[in-house]
Write an enzyme that holds these catalytic residues in place. Structure first.
Site, PDB file in Angstrom:
ATOM      1  N   THR A 215     -33.894  14.702   9.969  1.00  0.00           N
ATOM      2  CA  THR A 215     -32.593  14.031   9.839  1.00  0.00           C
ATOM      3  C   THR A 215     -31.459  14.999  10.176  1.00  0.00           C
ATOM      4  OG1 THR A 215     -33.460  12.596   8.128  1.00  0.00           O
ATOM      5  CG2 THR A 215     -31.095  13.043   8.023  1.00  0.00           C
ATOM      6  N   ARG A 243     -38.241  -0.404   4.732  1.00  0.00           N
ATOM      7  CA  ARG A 243     -37.822   0.715   3.867  1.00  0.00           C
ATOM      8  C   ARG A 243     -36.524   1.361   4.385  1.00  0.00           C
ATOM      9  NH1 ARG A 243     -36.650   6.403   4.496  1.00  0.00           N
ATOM     10  NH2 ARG A 243     -37.169   7.448   2.560  1.00  0.00           N
TER      11      ARG A 243
HETATM   12  N1  ASP Z   1     -33.737  11.410   3.862  1.00  0.00           N
HETATM   13  C1  ASP Z   1     -34.333  10.704   4.968  1.00  0.00           C
HETATM   14  C2  ASP Z   1     -34.914   9.421   4.462  1.00  0.00           C
HETATM   15  O1  ASP Z   1     -35.482   9.420   3.377  1.00  0.00           O
HETATM   16  C3  ASP Z   1     -35.401  11.465   5.671  1.00  0.00           C
HETATM   17  C4  ASP Z   1     -35.087  12.911   5.954  1.00  0.00           C
HETATM   18  O2  ASP Z   1     -34.058  13.419   5.560  1.00  0.00           O
HETATM   19  O3  ASP Z   1     -35.902  13.533   6.617  1.00  0.00           O
HETATM   20  O4  ASP Z   1     -34.875   8.444   5.163  1.00  0.00           O
END
Ligand code: ASP
Length: 351
Positions: A215, A243
């Site tokens: 992310t 989700r």
């Molecule tokens: N926080 C993000 C999510 O749960 C994933 C990530 O940060 O890698 O969608």
């Protein structure tokens, strides 16, 4: 006693967004995801490529902020570049759902007035961060999702792409592997995706070990003393049932308030939502008087860790204080203030 009173008065007299005397003209902190990112699993080329991407992000932000541009512009500009960079789990290069789709989430927030926009589950908007900004600026709403968000994007004249635009072989292979592990069926390759190609085993290994991460997020402080934050993601590999993680949830994955700080998070989203990580850090700064690093560490190192969540945050105050905190072996991250040197880091043992 006297100096306490003077300090209290100066706090009262400093309106949110007013420039603190010793604040840098501008400041910037970015992340490209956190996870099991270890030296041993990275080739020198991959290490250098991530550092180069982080350095480019700082240069992009500097160009906006140094010329007097707004923190919101800096956040959007940097994140659109990350979204086009297939190394990161946002825009092109996003992870796949169990149904073989890229469902993108993003949010942006302006610390000046707590204005904010967010989108979840979009599949054909090239720059979800720009859509989040359009929601903030051109709709009466804060959060749009799915088809409705796509319709709004088209009405706003944002760039719409074929969903295959987001396809990368590496993420497809990671999803296949994860579905295999879960014993779930492999979906058909998306229409328009390029023909199968071999994938670098090293990249797959890194993906499987850090599979939830990649992310991107930015927090910026502009010359007017305003903070803004934004986050963009494809979510988690092989996610199901629509989700949605923390990245588009204001207060969880993203928060900005000129009274305290701006935060962008990355990690196991479910935990970040339950802890309201981003706004909790800002609240510790605003109401408990913690300095930014102590607030970030309390939430990430103590509370998130105790719950079993993984990940990290980058954060920045209107006074230009910068912090990051993560409980994973690494986090792609970088920071810079006006007149200062850029700092880029990946592993936990770097500054
Ligand atoms: N926080 C993000 C999510 O749960 C994933 C990530 O940060 O890698 O969608």
């Amino acid at each position: 006693m006297r100096h306490v009173l003077i300090a209290a008065m100066s706090v009262l007299l400093t309106a949110p967004g007013a420039l603190a005397e010793d604040a840098p003209d501008w400041a910037l902190v970015v992340h490209g995801g956190a996870g099991v990112i270890e030296r041993g699993a990275m080739t020198p080329e991959t290490d250098a490529a991530y550092r180069a991407a982080m350095t480019r992000a700082l240069a992009t932000g500097e160009a906006v902020l140094e010329s007097g541009g707004s923190a919101i512009d800096a956040v959007e500009r940097i994140i659109t570049e990350f979204e086009d960079d297939a190394m990161f789990n946002s825009g092109r290069g996003a992870v796949f759902t169990a149904a073989g789709r890229n469902e993108l989430d993003s949010s942006i927030m302006d610390g000046r007035d707590l204005n904010a926009g967010a989108v979840a589950g979009v599949t054909s908007v090239r720059h979800p961060i720009s859509l989040a900004r359009a929601v903030m600026e051109h709709s009466p709403h804060v959060m749009l999702q799915g088809e409705g968000a796509e319709t709004f994007a088209a009405e706003q004249g944002l760039e719409i792409v074929d969903p295959a635009f987001f396809f990368t072989e590496r993420r497809w292979a990671s999803m296949e592997r994860e579905l295999g592990r879960l014993g779930l069926p492999i979906p058909p390759r998306p229409e328009g995706a390029p023909g199968p190609e071999p994938v670098d085993e090293g990249a797959l290994l890194r993906d499987s070990r850090e599979h939830r991460f990649g992310t991107v997020g930015v927090v910026a402080l502009d010359m007017q003393g305003h903070v803004a934050a934004g986050t963009s993601t494809g979510g988690t590999t092989a996610k199901r049932w629509g989700r949605v993680g923390d990245s588009p949830i204001l207060g969880a994955g993203t928060y900005a308030n000129d009274r305290s700080c701006g935060v962008s998070a990355t990690g196991t989203g479910e935990y970040f939502i339950r802890l309201t990580v981003a706004s909790r850090i800002c609240a510790l700064v605003e109401f408990e008087g913690l300095d930014l690093q102590a607030a970030a560490d309390r939430v990430i190192q103590d509370e998130l860790t105790a719950m079993g969540g993984d990940g990290g945050v980058v954060a920045l105050t209107p006074a230009g204080e910068i912090a990051w905190s993560f409980n994973t072996p690494g986090m792609y991250r970088a920071r810079q203030s006006a007149g200062g040197q850029p700092l880029v880091a990946i592993y936990g043992d770097e500054e």
